[in-house]
Each structure stands twice: as structure tokens, then as C-alpha cells.
Motif scaffolding. Structure first.
Motif, PDB file in Angstrom:
ATOM      1  N   SER A  18      -7.057   0.613  -7.422  1.00  0.00           N
ATOM      2  CA  SER A  18      -6.632   0.874  -6.052  1.00  0.00           C
ATOM      3  C   SER A  18      -7.637   1.837  -5.439  1.00  0.00           C
ATOM      4  N   GLU A  19      -7.807   1.761  -4.133  1.00  0.00           N
ATOM      5  CA  GLU A  19      -8.705   2.697  -3.465  1.00  0.00           C
ATOM      6  C   GLU A  19      -8.178   3.036  -2.080  1.00  0.00           C
ATOM      7  N   ILE A  20      -8.656   4.157  -1.562  1.00  0.00           N
ATOM      8  CA  ILE A  20      -8.241   4.597  -0.232  1.00  0.00           C
ATOM      9  C   ILE A  20      -9.062   3.849   0.815  1.00  0.00           C
ATOM     10  N   MET A  21      -8.361   3.359   1.838  1.00  0.00           N
ATOM     11  CA  MET A  21      -9.004   2.676   2.963  1.00  0.00           C
ATOM     12  C   MET A  21      -8.186   2.964   4.210  1.00  0.00           C
ATOM     13  N   SER A  22      -8.720   2.634   5.367  1.00  0.00           N
ATOM     14  CA  SER A  22      -7.956   2.847   6.595  1.00  0.00           C
ATOM     15  C   SER A  22      -6.757   1.895   6.610  1.00  0.00           C
ATOM     16  N   ARG A  23      -5.694   2.333   7.242  1.00  0.00           N
ATOM     17  CA  ARG A  23      -4.516   1.473   7.336  1.00  0.00           C
ATOM     18  C   ARG A  23      -4.858   0.203   8.111  1.00  0.00           C
ATOM     19  N   ARG A  24      -5.667   0.331   9.141  1.00  0.00           N
ATOM     20  CA  ARG A  24      -6.063  -0.833   9.939  1.00  0.00           C
ATOM     21  C   ARG A  24      -6.781  -1.868   9.046  1.00  0.00           C
TER      22      ARG A  24
ATOM     23  N   ALA B  58       0.848  -1.193   0.000  1.00  0.00           N
ATOM     24  CA  ALA B  58       0.000   0.000   0.000  1.00  0.00           C
ATOM     25  C   ALA B  58       0.881   1.239   0.000  1.00  0.00           C
ATOM     26  N   LEU B  59       0.244   2.367  -0.273  1.00  0.00           N
ATOM     27  CA  LEU B  59       0.922   3.659  -0.273  1.00  0.00           C
ATOM     28  C   LEU B  59       0.272   4.538   0.780  1.00  0.00           C
ATOM     29  N   ALA B  60       1.085   5.132   1.645  1.00  0.00           N
ATOM     30  CA  ALA B  60       0.600   6.030   2.692  1.00  0.00           C
ATOM     31  C   ALA B  60       1.340   7.355   2.553  1.00  0.00           C
TER      32      ALA B  60
ATOM     33  N   VAL C  41       5.332  -5.969   9.164  1.00  0.00           N
ATOM     34  CA  VAL C  41       5.010  -4.828   8.304  1.00  0.00           C
ATOM     35  C   VAL C  41       6.267  -3.986   8.117  1.00  0.00           C
ATOM     36  N   VAL C  42       6.582  -3.681   6.858  1.00  0.00           N
ATOM     37  CA  VAL C  42       7.755  -2.873   6.522  1.00  0.00           C
ATOM     38  C   VAL C  42       7.283  -1.553   5.950  1.00  0.00           C
ATOM     39  N   GLU C  43       7.913  -0.465   6.377  1.00  0.00           N
ATOM     40  CA  GLU C  43       7.644   0.866   5.842  1.00  0.00           C
ATOM     41  C   GLU C  43       8.920   1.401   5.203  1.00  0.00           C
TER      42      GLU C  43
ATOM     43  N   ARG D 132      -5.056  12.924  -1.449  1.00  0.00           N
ATOM     44  CA  ARG D 132      -6.316  12.339  -0.980  1.00  0.00           C
ATOM     45  C   ARG D 132      -6.115  11.324   0.140  1.00  0.00           C
ATOM     46  N   ILE D 133      -4.860  10.934   0.402  1.00  0.00           N
ATOM     47  CA  ILE D 133      -4.576   9.909   1.419  1.00  0.00           C
ATOM     48  C   ILE D 133      -4.493  10.581   2.785  1.00  0.00           C
ATOM     49  N   GLY D 134      -5.419  10.253   3.683  1.00  0.00           N
ATOM     50  CA  GLY D 134      -5.447  10.845   5.016  1.00  0.00           C
ATOM     51  C   GLY D 134      -4.358  10.270   5.917  1.00  0.00           C
ATOM     52  N   ALA D 135      -4.222  10.864   7.093  1.00  0.00           N
ATOM     53  CA  ALA D 135      -3.161  10.485   8.036  1.00  0.00           C
ATOM     54  C   ALA D 135      -3.234   9.024   8.468  1.00  0.00           C
ATOM     55  N   ASP D 136      -4.437   8.465   8.588  1.00  0.00           N
ATOM     56  CA  ASP D 136      -4.584   7.072   9.013  1.00  0.00           C
ATOM     57  C   ASP D 136      -5.042   6.175   7.877  1.00  0.00           C
TER      58      ASP D 136
END
Length: 182
Positions: free
Chosen positions: A163-169, A29-31, A84-86, A148-152
Motif C-alpha cells: 500500500s502507498e500514500i497517494m492523493s484521494r483524487r 483506502a484508508l484516510a 463512494v462510501v466513508e 503519514r496520511i495527509g489531509a487530502d
């Protein structure tokens, strides 16, 4: 009846072969962090991981002869320290990881030379992918998507093409489930 049995053998073989090789999974994913893009990879228990971003536009399309002349790519790889790797795009890689230097002429038998991607350009389509225990489904994006990608939140694949935006959780839960189910 005999014809039915003979037809079932190839079907069983294809089913067995495809079951041995898991398809691409939604594990990358992309954050955004501090206004900078951040790649996230759920490792599925792999002991080696790689994350890459490449231009997915005219520079990556085949020429009329079928050749791809240039692949513009950024990548990092190493041993994951956790599930999880960032990795910040174009920044310092995770501890123990190294940035690939893909600038090269094509090896014997390949047609594309590789050039380092060092920044994201507005109006260009990119794809982020990763590998560690499983190949990730690609995350397709442009620089317009970053704002468009929020903080969480993350931008994550929902199919091979979208692809779509979703919560990281939610992303991490779905990614872990896909690791367990593959």
C-alpha cells in the motif's frame, strides 16, 4: 498440429473462467479525518457493501495444525448511498449501515472464532478490505502509517501486498477506472 489444438482448449477454458471472476481491485483506502482513521470504499455500482479491518499478525496466523484460532475484526455493512462510501473506524457507521458484531464461536466446519476489534494497537499490522460489486485489494497498515496520511491523501493498495500514500483524487480516479475495466 492436433497436439497444439488440444493444448489450446484448456488454455481457452482457463482464460474464460478467470475472465468471469474479476480479481481484487484497488477500490478501498484508508484516510484520516479529525485525527481518526476513515475507511473509504468505491462501490463499483454494487447495491450492498461491506468494509472490514482485521488484525494481520500472529493472532491471524495458522497454528501448527493449520487452524486459525482467532480472527480479530471490525466491520460495517449496508446499502451504499453513493459511489463512494466513508466509514469512520470504530465510529458511527454511515446512515442505513450497521456495525457487525463478529464476536462468535466458529460455525460448524470452520476453525476460527471471531472477536470484535475495538481499537488499533501500536506495533500491530492490520488490513482493511471491502466489497461492493468487486472485492477490494487489501490496504495493509500499522498505527505508524496513520500519521503519514495527509489531509487530502489516502493509503491505498498498489498490489495485493503493498500500500502507498497517494492523493484521494488519484485513488478515486484509479478505483473508478478499475471498476470500469473489470
Amino acid at each position: 498440429m492436433r497436439g497444439i489444438k488440444l493444448m489450446m482448449v484448456p488454455a481457452l477454458l482457463v482464460g474464460t473462467l478467470t475472465a468471469c471472476t474479476p480479481g481484487s481491485q484497488p477500490v478501498a483506502a484508508l484516510a484520516m479525518r479529525d485525527d481518526r482513521p476513515l475507511a473509504i470504499l468505491v462501490t463499483c455500482g454494487g447495491d450492498f457493501a461491506q468494509i472490514s479491518v482485521y488484525r494481520n499478525d500472529e493472532t491471524a496466523r495458522p497454528t501448527p495444525t493449520g487452524r486459525v484460532d482467532t480472527l480479530v475484526e471490525w466491520r460495517v455493512s449496508g446499502e451504499p448511498a453513493g459511489e463512494v462510501v466513508e466509514a469512520p473506524l470504530f465510529g458511527t457507521p454511515p446512515v442505513g449501515w450497521q456495525t457487525g458484531d463478529p464476536t462468535s464461536e466458529p460455525p460448524e466446519g470452520q476453525s476460527a472464532r471471531t472477536v470484535s476489534l475495538t481499537e488499533l494497537t501500536p506495533g500491530v499490522r492490520y488490513s482493511l478490505s471491502g466489497h461492493s460489486g468487486r472485492d477490494s485489494a487489501p490496504v495493509h497498515f500499522t498505527t505508524d502509517d496513520l500519521g503519514r496520511i495527509g489531509a487530502d491523501d489516502v493509503l491505498a493498495p498498489v498490489s495485493r501486498r503493498e500500500s502507498e500514500i497517494m492523493s484521494r483524487r488519484t485513488f478515486e480516479r484509479k478505483a473508478a477506472e478499475s471498476c470500469d475495466n473489470s
